[in-house]
Scaffold this motif. Structure first.
Motif, short mmCIF file in Angstrom:
data_model
loop_
_atom_site.label_atom_id
_atom_site.label_comp_id
_atom_site.label_asym_id
_atom_site.label_seq_id
_atom_site.Cartn_x
_atom_site.Cartn_y
_atom_site.Cartn_z
N GLY A 119 0.75 -1.02 0.03
CA GLY A 119 0.08 0.02 -0.09
C GLY A 119 0.85 1.18 0.02
N ASP A 120 0.36 2.21 0.49
CA ASP A 120 1.34 3.34 0.83
C ASP A 120 1.63 3.81 2.22
OD1 ASP A 120 -1.29 4.53 1.05
OD2 ASP A 120 -1.05 6.02 -0.62
N ASP A 121 1.96 2.68 2.98
CA ASP A 121 2.28 3.06 4.52
C ASP A 121 3.10 4.21 4.89
OD1 ASP A 121 0.44 1.16 5.30
OD2 ASP A 121 2.06 -0.35 5.98
N LYS A 122 4.20 4.28 3.87
CA LYS A 122 5.13 5.31 3.92
C LYS A 122 4.54 6.85 3.94
CE LYS A 122 9.73 3.95 2.95
NZ LYS A 122 9.69 2.49 2.99
N LEU A 123 3.51 6.72 2.94
CA LEU A 123 2.77 7.97 2.88
C LEU A 123 2.03 8.29 3.96
CD1 LEU A 123 1.83 8.25 -0.85
CD2 LEU A 123 2.27 10.23 0.30
N ASP A 124 1.27 7.29 4.28
CA ASP A 124 0.45 7.56 5.66
C ASP A 124 1.38 7.87 6.82
OD1 ASP A 124 -1.63 6.70 4.16
OD2 ASP A 124 -1.78 4.66 4.93
N ALA A 125 2.42 7.31 6.90
CA ALA A 125 3.36 7.42 8.12
C ALA A 125 3.91 8.97 7.98
CB ALA A 125 4.60 6.57 8.22
N GLU A 126 3.98 9.38 6.75
CA GLU A 126 4.61 10.82 6.63
C GLU A 126 3.47 11.62 7.07
OE1 GLU A 126 6.07 13.35 3.02
OE2 GLU A 126 6.55 11.55 2.90
N ARG A 127 2.19 11.46 6.49
CA ARG A 127 1.02 12.45 6.77
C ARG A 127 0.76 12.15 8.22
NH1 ARG A 127 -2.01 9.38 2.69
NH2 ARG A 127 -1.77 10.53 0.88
N GLN A 128 0.80 11.23 9.00
CA GLN A 128 0.54 11.16 10.36
C GLN A 128 1.67 12.02 11.21
OE1 GLN A 128 -1.94 9.63 11.85
NE2 GLN A 128 -1.01 10.69 13.76
N ILE A 156 3.30 14.59 9.97
CA ILE A 156 2.87 15.94 9.51
C ILE A 156 1.78 16.40 10.55
CG2 ILE A 156 2.05 17.48 7.76
CD1 ILE A 156 3.70 16.17 5.78
N LYS A 157 0.85 15.49 10.60
CA LYS A 157 -0.31 15.77 11.23
C LYS A 157 0.17 16.02 12.97
CE LYS A 157 -4.99 13.69 12.40
NZ LYS A 157 -4.74 13.36 13.86
N ASP A 158 0.89 15.09 13.28
CA ASP A 158 1.30 15.38 14.52
C ASP A 158 2.39 16.52 14.64
OD1 ASP A 158 0.31 12.93 15.27
OD2 ASP A 158 2.36 11.68 15.34
N GLN A 159 3.07 16.70 13.88
CA GLN A 159 3.67 18.17 14.24
C GLN A 159 2.77 19.29 14.12
OE1 GLN A 159 7.00 18.44 14.53
NE2 GLN A 159 6.34 20.57 15.22
N ASN A 216 2.49 34.25 11.00
CA ASN A 216 2.87 33.71 9.47
C ASN A 216 2.79 32.46 9.51
OD1 ASN A 216 2.41 36.10 8.27
ND2 ASN A 216 4.59 36.65 8.68
N ILE A 217 1.98 31.79 10.53
CA ILE A 217 2.30 30.25 10.70
C ILE A 217 1.41 29.55 9.64
CG2 ILE A 217 1.78 28.27 12.54
CD1 ILE A 217 2.37 30.48 14.42
N VAL A 218 1.74 28.43 9.16
CA VAL A 218 1.04 27.68 8.14
C VAL A 218 0.60 26.38 8.73
CG1 VAL A 218 0.82 26.36 6.15
CG2 VAL A 218 2.18 28.48 6.04
N LEU A 219 -0.82 26.06 9.00
CA LEU A 219 -1.20 24.55 9.65
C LEU A 219 -1.62 24.10 8.74
CD1 LEU A 219 -2.52 26.07 12.99
CD2 LEU A 219 -0.46 24.84 12.81
N THR A 220 -1.14 23.46 7.86
CA THR A 220 -1.75 22.63 6.79
C THR A 220 -0.67 21.59 6.44
OG1 THR A 220 -0.86 23.96 4.83
CG2 THR A 220 -3.17 24.28 5.62
N ASN A 221 -1.31 20.41 6.01
CA ASN A 221 -0.16 19.47 5.54
C ASN A 221 -0.37 18.96 3.81
OD1 ASN A 221 -2.79 18.06 5.62
ND2 ASN A 221 -2.14 16.53 6.90
#
Length: 193
Positions: free
Chosen positions: A111-120, A122-125, A188-193
């Motif tokens: 699947g794309d676990d790596k992408l999911d982990a990266e998204r997670q 980013i979301k955590d950050q 000027n904070i960006v809170l998006t992923n």
């Protein structure tokens, strides 16, 4: 709001041998840290374990004299907790089980676990950054926001817990969001992923 000098003084006192200073630090940040950990693991026992492991690491680092966060004690402790949460999920990752079959496809497993982990991550950050922004709010607004967003409490429950009317709780939530938006725009904070 807390005085900026409090944590550094307590840390220094603890390093100098005052055990009580650590107890004060733990009690002071207990609620915030526990809520943060629980919001990720959603399990009281695991939250307790990670909370204790966090402070074991804090103690070891302070005793070694390796602490140099220049007065940013809480963000440092939150980072330690965040890393322990990630370790917990890595340790407890269940590998999928497969029945033997000729149409087995390795890509269905990958699947794309790596992408999911990266998204997670980013979301955590983003959540971590947001947590630090929330700290800048006045206490009454911060309290309502945390109860609503992190503890999923209704405005009726918030009203009962804080001893104010539902309208006051709603007003505090509204001002909390307005003030958060101002802090975000000002920095000027960006809170998006």
């Amino acid at each position: 709001m807390q005085l900026p000098a409090e944590d550094p003084i307590l840390v220094q006192n603890y390093i100098s041998g005052d055990e009580k200073a650590l107890e004060i630090l733990i009690n002071k940040h207990n609620q915030r840290l526990s809520s943060f950990i629980y919001s990720k693991v959603l399990d009281r026992a695991i939250t307790e374990d990670i909370f204790q492991d966090t402070f074991i690491k804090v103690i070891k680092t302070l005793k070694r004299g390796a602490y140099n966060e220049e007065g940013k004690f809480l963000p440092w402790v939150m980072r330690i907790a965040h890393n322990l949460i990630i370790d917990h999920f890595r340790r407890n990752k269940r590998m999928p089980k497969f029945q033997g079959s000729e149409d087995f496809n390795i890509f269905s497993v990958l699947g794309d676990d790596k992408l999911d982990a990266e998204r997670q991550l980013i979301k955590d950050q983003i959540e971590n950054d947001l947590g630090l922004l929330i700290e800048e709010l006045p206490d009454d607004q911060k309290e309502v926001l945390i109860m609503r967003m992190y503890r999923d409490m209704s405005f009726k429950e918030i009203s009962e817990n804080t001893g104010v009317s539902i309208n006051t709780a709603l007003g505090r939530m509204r001002y909390a969001l307005i003030n958060l938006r101002k802090i975000i725009e000002k920095n000027n904070i960006v809170l998006t992923n």
